[in-house]
Design a protein around this motif. Structure first.
Motif, PDB file in Angstrom:
ATOM      1  N   LYS A 195      -1.309  -6.936  -2.214  1.00  0.00           N
ATOM      2  CA  LYS A 195      -0.182  -7.842  -2.289  1.00  0.00           C
ATOM      3  C   LYS A 195       0.116  -8.205  -3.739  1.00  0.00           C
ATOM      4  O   LYS A 195      -0.798  -8.464  -4.520  1.00  0.00           O
ATOM      5  N   ALA A 196       1.411  -8.224  -4.062  1.00  0.00           N
ATOM      6  CA  ALA A 196       1.864  -8.661  -5.385  1.00  0.00           C
ATOM      7  C   ALA A 196       2.701  -9.923  -5.228  1.00  0.00           C
ATOM      8  O   ALA A 196       3.558  -9.988  -4.338  1.00  0.00           O
ATOM      9  N   ALA A 197       2.441 -10.923  -6.068  1.00  0.00           N
ATOM     10  CA  ALA A 197       3.183 -12.188  -5.959  1.00  0.00           C
ATOM     11  C   ALA A 197       3.580 -12.693  -7.336  1.00  0.00           C
ATOM     12  O   ALA A 197       2.756 -12.741  -8.259  1.00  0.00           O
ATOM     13  N   TRP A 198       4.862 -13.079  -7.462  1.00  0.00           N
ATOM     14  CA  TRP A 198       5.396 -13.681  -8.707  1.00  0.00           C
ATOM     15  C   TRP A 198       6.482 -14.654  -8.305  1.00  0.00           C
ATOM     16  O   TRP A 198       7.554 -14.244  -7.887  1.00  0.00           O
ATOM     17  N   GLY A 199       6.194 -15.935  -8.378  1.00  0.00           N
ATOM     18  CA  GLY A 199       7.150 -16.919  -7.911  1.00  0.00           C
ATOM     19  C   GLY A 199       7.419 -16.726  -6.431  1.00  0.00           C
ATOM     20  O   GLY A 199       6.508 -16.721  -5.620  1.00  0.00           O
ATOM     21  N   PHE A 200       8.690 -16.559  -6.085  1.00  0.00           N
ATOM     22  CA  PHE A 200       9.067 -16.351  -4.685  1.00  0.00           C
ATOM     23  C   PHE A 200       9.047 -14.868  -4.288  1.00  0.00           C
ATOM     24  O   PHE A 200       9.306 -14.543  -3.137  1.00  0.00           O
ATOM     25  N   GLN A 201       8.759 -14.021  -5.226  1.00  0.00           N
ATOM     26  CA  GLN A 201       8.739 -12.585  -4.941  1.00  0.00           C
ATOM     27  C   GLN A 201       7.351 -12.183  -4.468  1.00  0.00           C
ATOM     28  O   GLN A 201       6.366 -12.389  -5.176  1.00  0.00           O
ATOM     29  N   VAL A 202       7.306 -11.631  -3.266  1.00  0.00           N
ATOM     30  CA  VAL A 202       6.044 -11.185  -2.670  1.00  0.00           C
ATOM     31  C   VAL A 202       6.258  -9.803  -2.074  1.00  0.00           C
ATOM     32  O   VAL A 202       7.238  -9.578  -1.348  1.00  0.00           O
ATOM     33  N   TYR A 203       5.354  -8.896  -2.393  1.00  0.00           N
ATOM     34  CA  TYR A 203       5.433  -7.533  -1.881  1.00  0.00           C
ATOM     35  C   TYR A 203       4.073  -7.129  -1.304  1.00  0.00           C
ATOM     36  O   TYR A 203       3.028  -7.516  -1.836  1.00  0.00           O
ATOM     37  N   TRP A 204       4.131  -6.330  -0.239  1.00  0.00           N
ATOM     38  CA  TRP A 204       2.919  -5.847   0.434  1.00  0.00           C
ATOM     39  C   TRP A 204       2.928  -4.329   0.494  1.00  0.00           C
ATOM     40  O   TRP A 204       3.987  -3.702   0.609  1.00  0.00           O
ATOM     41  N   GLY A 205       1.749  -3.771   0.453  1.00  0.00           N
ATOM     42  CA  GLY A 205       1.602  -2.357   0.727  1.00  0.00           C
ATOM     43  C   GLY A 205       1.471  -2.120   2.221  1.00  0.00           C
ATOM     44  O   GLY A 205       1.458  -3.050   3.026  1.00  0.00           O
ATOM     45  N   GLN A 206       1.327  -0.836   2.572  1.00  0.00           N
ATOM     46  CA  GLN A 206       1.275  -0.473   3.997  1.00  0.00           C
ATOM     47  C   GLN A 206      -0.138  -0.526   4.563  1.00  0.00           C
ATOM     48  O   GLN A 206      -0.319  -0.460   5.774  1.00  0.00           O
ATOM     49  N   GLY A 207      -1.125  -0.644   3.682  1.00  0.00           N
ATOM     50  CA  GLY A 207      -2.508  -0.760   4.121  1.00  0.00           C
ATOM     51  C   GLY A 207      -3.254   0.557   4.133  1.00  0.00           C
ATOM     52  O   GLY A 207      -2.673   1.635   4.253  1.00  0.00           O
ATOM     53  N   THR A 208      -4.573   0.441   3.999  1.00  0.00           N
ATOM     54  CA  THR A 208      -5.457   1.597   4.103  1.00  0.00           C
ATOM     55  C   THR A 208      -6.656   1.218   4.956  1.00  0.00           C
ATOM     56  O   THR A 208      -7.214   0.123   4.799  1.00  0.00           O
ATOM     57  N   GLN A 209      -7.037   2.087   5.855  1.00  0.00           N
ATOM     58  CA  GLN A 209      -8.116   1.787   6.808  1.00  0.00           C
ATOM     59  C   GLN A 209      -9.477   2.012   6.157  1.00  0.00           C
ATOM     60  O   GLN A 209      -9.726   3.063   5.569  1.00  0.00           O
ATOM     61  N   VAL A 210     -10.344   1.037   6.326  1.00  0.00           N
ATOM     62  CA  VAL A 210     -11.743   1.162   5.931  1.00  0.00           C
ATOM     63  C   VAL A 210     -12.591   0.969   7.180  1.00  0.00           C
ATOM     64  O   VAL A 210     -12.463  -0.048   7.874  1.00  0.00           O
ATOM     65  N   THR A 211     -13.433   1.947   7.458  1.00  0.00           N
ATOM     66  CA  THR A 211     -14.318   1.878   8.614  1.00  0.00           C
ATOM     67  C   THR A 211     -15.748   2.055   8.139  1.00  0.00           C
ATOM     68  O   THR A 211     -16.075   3.055   7.488  1.00  0.00           O
ATOM     69  N   VAL A 212     -16.584   1.078   8.452  1.00  0.00           N
ATOM     70  CA  VAL A 212     -17.992   1.121   8.066  1.00  0.00           C
ATOM     71  C   VAL A 212     -18.807   1.301   9.339  1.00  0.00           C
ATOM     72  O   VAL A 212     -18.880   0.399  10.179  1.00  0.00           O
ATOM     73  N   SER A 213     -19.401   2.466   9.472  1.00  0.00           N
ATOM     74  CA  SER A 213     -20.116   2.785  10.706  1.00  0.00           C
ATOM     75  C   SER A 213     -21.106   3.911  10.448  1.00  0.00           C
ATOM     76  O   SER A 213     -20.867   4.796   9.624  1.00  0.00           O
TER      77      SER A 213
END
Length: 116
Positions: A97-115
């Motif tokens: 996530k990137a945040a600057w004042g009222f501007q906020v942006y998100w990525g689509q995500g990456t899966q982490v599996t610990v098993s």
């Protein structure tokens, strides 16, 4: 168009390590406070780590303290999350996530599996 693209997730055994990367395009990264969040199935999204715009200050959640490290390379427009001593409970989709004042942006995500 602003884009955040995470990479580096995957399947890892307990005790292993992964480094997540967040590539940022179309804006000046050095203005933004950057964070990593994660969301496990059936749970709310939670804050994992935050780094100031200059990179001089960081905070990590108690659950990952001493195991995870957040860093950034502003000239390269990159943010990283180094994850060591991974546990099954770290399994989640990790978001940048990137945040600057009222501007906020998100990525689509990456899966982490610990098993094992």
């Amino acid at each position: 168009q602003v884009q955040l693209v995470e990479s580096g997730g995957g399947l890892v055994q307990p005790g292993g390590s992964l480094r997540l990367s967040c590539a940022v395009s179309e804006f000046t990264l050095s203005r933004y406070v950057m964070s990593w969040y994660r969301q496990a199935p059936g749970k709310e999204r939670e804050l994992v780590a935050t780094i100031s715009s200059s990179g001089t200050s960081t905070n990590v959640a108690d659950s990952v303290k001493d195991r995870f490290t957040i860093s950034r390379d502003n000239p390269k427009n990159m943010v990283y999350l180094q994850m060591n001593s991974l546990k099954p409970e770290d399994t989640a989709v990790y978001y940048c996530k990137a945040a600057w004042g009222f501007q906020v942006y998100w990525g689509q995500g990456t899966q982490v599996t610990v098993s094992s």
